[in-house]
Motif scaffolding. Structure first.
Motif, PDB file in Angstrom:
ATOM      1  N   GLU A  89       0.983  -1.079   0.163  1.00  0.00           N
ATOM      2  CA  GLU A  89      -0.285  -0.036  -0.002  1.00  0.00           C
ATOM      3  C   GLU A  89       1.007   0.951   0.265  1.00  0.00           C
ATOM      4  O   GLU A  89       0.682   1.574  -0.733  1.00  0.00           O
ATOM      5  CB  GLU A  89      -0.923  -0.028   0.871  1.00  0.00           C
ATOM      6  N   GLN A  90       1.819   1.563   1.225  1.00  0.00           N
ATOM      7  CA  GLN A  90       2.824   2.484   1.162  1.00  0.00           C
ATOM      8  C   GLN A  90       3.565   2.513  -0.026  1.00  0.00           C
ATOM      9  O   GLN A  90       4.552   3.702  -0.399  1.00  0.00           O
ATOM     10  CB  GLN A  90       3.140   1.995   2.339  1.00  0.00           C
ATOM     11  N   ASP A  91       3.849   1.651  -1.537  1.00  0.00           N
ATOM     12  CA  ASP A  91       4.739   1.517  -1.864  1.00  0.00           C
ATOM     13  C   ASP A  91       6.726   1.586  -1.726  1.00  0.00           C
ATOM     14  O   ASP A  91       7.205   1.943  -1.858  1.00  0.00           O
ATOM     15  CB  ASP A  91       4.829   2.479  -3.004  1.00  0.00           C
ATOM     16  N   ALA A  92       6.791   0.153  -0.172  1.00  0.00           N
ATOM     17  CA  ALA A  92       8.098   0.875  -0.036  1.00  0.00           C
ATOM     18  C   ALA A  92       8.751   0.354  -1.022  1.00  0.00           C
ATOM     19  O   ALA A  92       9.071   0.023  -1.139  1.00  0.00           O
ATOM     20  CB  ALA A  92       7.606  -0.452   1.396  1.00  0.00           C
ATOM     21  N   ASP A  93       9.803   0.985  -0.005  1.00  0.00           N
ATOM     22  CA  ASP A  93      11.851   1.310  -0.851  1.00  0.00           C
ATOM     23  C   ASP A  93      11.864  -0.568  -0.761  1.00  0.00           C
ATOM     24  O   ASP A  93      12.839  -1.272  -0.962  1.00  0.00           O
ATOM     25  CB  ASP A  93      12.409   2.303  -1.102  1.00  0.00           C
ATOM     26  N   GLU A  94      11.628  -0.148   1.067  1.00  0.00           N
ATOM     27  CA  GLU A  94      12.789  -1.769   1.454  1.00  0.00           C
ATOM     28  C   GLU A  94      11.459  -2.374   3.239  1.00  0.00           C
ATOM     29  O   GLU A  94      10.803  -1.098   3.775  1.00  0.00           O
ATOM     30  CB  GLU A  94      13.745  -1.062   2.714  1.00  0.00           C
ATOM     31  N   LEU A 119       9.566 -14.647   2.097  1.00  0.00           N
ATOM     32  CA  LEU A 119       9.590 -15.940   1.051  1.00  0.00           C
ATOM     33  C   LEU A 119       8.599 -15.072   0.155  1.00  0.00           C
ATOM     34  O   LEU A 119       8.116 -15.780  -1.064  1.00  0.00           O
ATOM     35  CB  LEU A 119       9.064 -16.958   1.552  1.00  0.00           C
ATOM     36  N   ASN A 120       8.014 -14.258   0.415  1.00  0.00           N
ATOM     37  CA  ASN A 120       6.220 -13.724   0.208  1.00  0.00           C
ATOM     38  C   ASN A 120       6.919 -11.847  -0.693  1.00  0.00           C
ATOM     39  O   ASN A 120       5.632 -11.902  -0.781  1.00  0.00           O
ATOM     40  CB  ASN A 120       5.234 -13.867   0.212  1.00  0.00           C
ATOM     41  N   SER A 121       7.623 -11.713  -0.179  1.00  0.00           N
ATOM     42  CA  SER A 121       7.872 -10.162  -1.033  1.00  0.00           C
ATOM     43  C   SER A 121       9.199  -9.738  -1.878  1.00  0.00           C
ATOM     44  O   SER A 121      10.238 -10.868  -2.138  1.00  0.00           O
ATOM     45  CB  SER A 121       8.187  -9.438   0.208  1.00  0.00           C
ATOM     46  N   ASN A 122       8.518  -9.065  -2.850  1.00  0.00           N
ATOM     47  CA  ASN A 122       9.710  -8.715  -3.405  1.00  0.00           C
ATOM     48  C   ASN A 122      10.748  -7.474  -3.739  1.00  0.00           C
ATOM     49  O   ASN A 122      11.240  -6.740  -4.125  1.00  0.00           O
ATOM     50  CB  ASN A 122       8.913  -8.139  -4.912  1.00  0.00           C
ATOM     51  N   ILE A 123      10.453  -6.901  -2.375  1.00  0.00           N
ATOM     52  CA  ILE A 123      10.850  -5.927  -1.961  1.00  0.00           C
ATOM     53  C   ILE A 123      11.932  -6.183  -1.522  1.00  0.00           C
ATOM     54  O   ILE A 123      12.097  -6.603  -0.700  1.00  0.00           O
ATOM     55  CB  ILE A 123       9.769  -4.615  -1.313  1.00  0.00           C
ATOM     56  N   PRO A 124      13.237  -4.892  -1.120  1.00  0.00           N
ATOM     57  CA  PRO A 124      14.600  -5.177  -0.894  1.00  0.00           C
ATOM     58  C   PRO A 124      14.006  -5.475   0.299  1.00  0.00           C
ATOM     59  O   PRO A 124      13.625  -4.781   1.380  1.00  0.00           O
ATOM     60  CB  PRO A 124      15.083  -4.384  -1.022  1.00  0.00           C
ATOM     61  N   MET A 125      14.732  -6.052   1.639  1.00  0.00           N
ATOM     62  CA  MET A 125      14.288  -6.292   2.939  1.00  0.00           C
ATOM     63  C   MET A 125      16.058  -6.212   3.445  1.00  0.00           C
ATOM     64  O   MET A 125      16.880  -6.608   3.080  1.00  0.00           O
ATOM     65  CB  MET A 125      13.971  -7.541   3.621  1.00  0.00           C
ATOM     66  N   ALA A 126      15.677  -5.622   4.815  1.00  0.00           N
ATOM     67  CA  ALA A 126      16.992  -5.869   6.124  1.00  0.00           C
ATOM     68  C   ALA A 126      16.268  -6.437   6.621  1.00  0.00           C
ATOM     69  O   ALA A 126      15.357  -6.676   7.466  1.00  0.00           O
ATOM     70  CB  ALA A 126      17.246  -4.227   6.149  1.00  0.00           C
ATOM     71  N   VAL A 127      16.841  -7.364   7.720  1.00  0.00           N
ATOM     72  CA  VAL A 127      17.290  -8.359   8.762  1.00  0.00           C
ATOM     73  C   VAL A 127      17.670  -8.214   9.390  1.00  0.00           C
ATOM     74  O   VAL A 127      19.014  -8.016   9.435  1.00  0.00           O
ATOM     75  CB  VAL A 127      17.273 -10.210   8.374  1.00  0.00           C
ATOM     76  N   VAL A 128      17.262  -7.583  10.543  1.00  0.00           N
ATOM     77  CA  VAL A 128      17.880  -7.140  11.850  1.00  0.00           C
ATOM     78  C   VAL A 128      18.045  -7.932  13.300  1.00  0.00           C
ATOM     79  O   VAL A 128      17.233  -8.469  13.758  1.00  0.00           O
ATOM     80  CB  VAL A 128      17.800  -5.697  12.458  1.00  0.00           C
ATOM     81  N   PRO A 129      19.405  -8.498  13.373  1.00  0.00           N
ATOM     82  CA  PRO A 129      19.768  -9.625  14.295  1.00  0.00           C
ATOM     83  C   PRO A 129      19.071  -8.853  15.790  1.00  0.00           C
ATOM     84  O   PRO A 129      19.872  -7.898  15.615  1.00  0.00           O
ATOM     85  CB  PRO A 129      21.188 -10.025  14.618  1.00  0.00           C
ATOM     86  N   LEU A 130      18.259  -9.367  16.881  1.00  0.00           N
ATOM     87  CA  LEU A 130      17.756  -9.202  18.026  1.00  0.00           C
ATOM     88  C   LEU A 130      19.011 -10.026  18.885  1.00  0.00           C
ATOM     89  O   LEU A 130      18.861 -11.192  18.675  1.00  0.00           O
ATOM     90  CB  LEU A 130      16.456  -9.556  18.456  1.00  0.00           C
ATOM     91  N   GLU A 131      18.887  -9.623  20.331  1.00  0.00           N
ATOM     92  CA  GLU A 131      19.965 -10.103  20.595  1.00  0.00           C
ATOM     93  C   GLU A 131      18.561 -10.680  22.065  1.00  0.00           C
ATOM     94  O   GLU A 131      17.126 -10.654  22.166  1.00  0.00           O
ATOM     95  CB  GLU A 131      20.750  -9.952  21.379  1.00  0.00           C
ATOM     96  N   THR A 132      18.592 -12.040  22.520  1.00  0.00           N
ATOM     97  CA  THR A 132      18.438 -12.336  23.036  1.00  0.00           C
ATOM     98  C   THR A 132      18.251 -11.344  24.525  1.00  0.00           C
ATOM     99  O   THR A 132      19.114 -11.399  25.640  1.00  0.00           O
ATOM    100  CB  THR A 132      18.420 -14.360  23.894  1.00  0.00           C
TER     101      THR A 132
END
Length: 133
Positions: A89-94, A119-132
């Motif tokens: 909806e927001q035409d996101a870049d990431e 698995l379901n996105s064609n938009i670039p993604m950043a994945v931020v690792p979270l510490e426990t």
């Protein structure tokens, strides 16, 4: 100007994502921060309050630098569906999401929002690792 969609489920996730984005965002960028709950018996007032707190972290930490719009969805969707729909909806870049380390059994037994978004996105993604915590 870039448009980011951020998926968050806790103040900790929001803080980690803010640390990451603070090095990437520029004036004129827009952040759409998504917190999603199923609703009904699966969501109580504490869940809603915790979600609002998670959204407020991003607004308070990055709101002076960029435009921040928050979205708390309680409409029966999976969190991944709400994140992907908002991005569309927001035409996101990431899309920016946090991930936790999990053991192989929990990966099979419990679904992963991050995995579903990946698995379901064609938009670039950043994945931020979270510490426990």
């Amino acid at each position: 100007m870039a448009t980011y969609v951020i998926g968050t489920n806790s103040v900790h996730t929001s803080a980690e994502v803010c640390d990451y984005l603070s090095r990437r965002i520029d004036a004129g960028d827009v952040l759409h921060v998504v917190n999603s709950h199923r609703g009904g018996d699966e969501t109580d007032s504490e869940d809603v309050r915790d979600g609002e707190d998670a959204l407020n972290v991003v607004t308070s930490r990055l709101g002076d630098l960029v435009d921040v719009e928050t979205h708390q969805y309680i409409r029966g969707n999976d969190a991944a569906d709400d994140i992907l729909q908002c991005a569309d909806e927001q035409d996101a870049d990431e899309i920016v999401i946090g991930i936790r380390k999990r053991n192989p059994t929990s990966k099979i037994v419990f679904g992963s929002t991050a995995q579903d978004v990946l698995l379901n996105s064609n938009i670039p993604m950043a994945v931020v690792p979270l510490e426990t915590v």
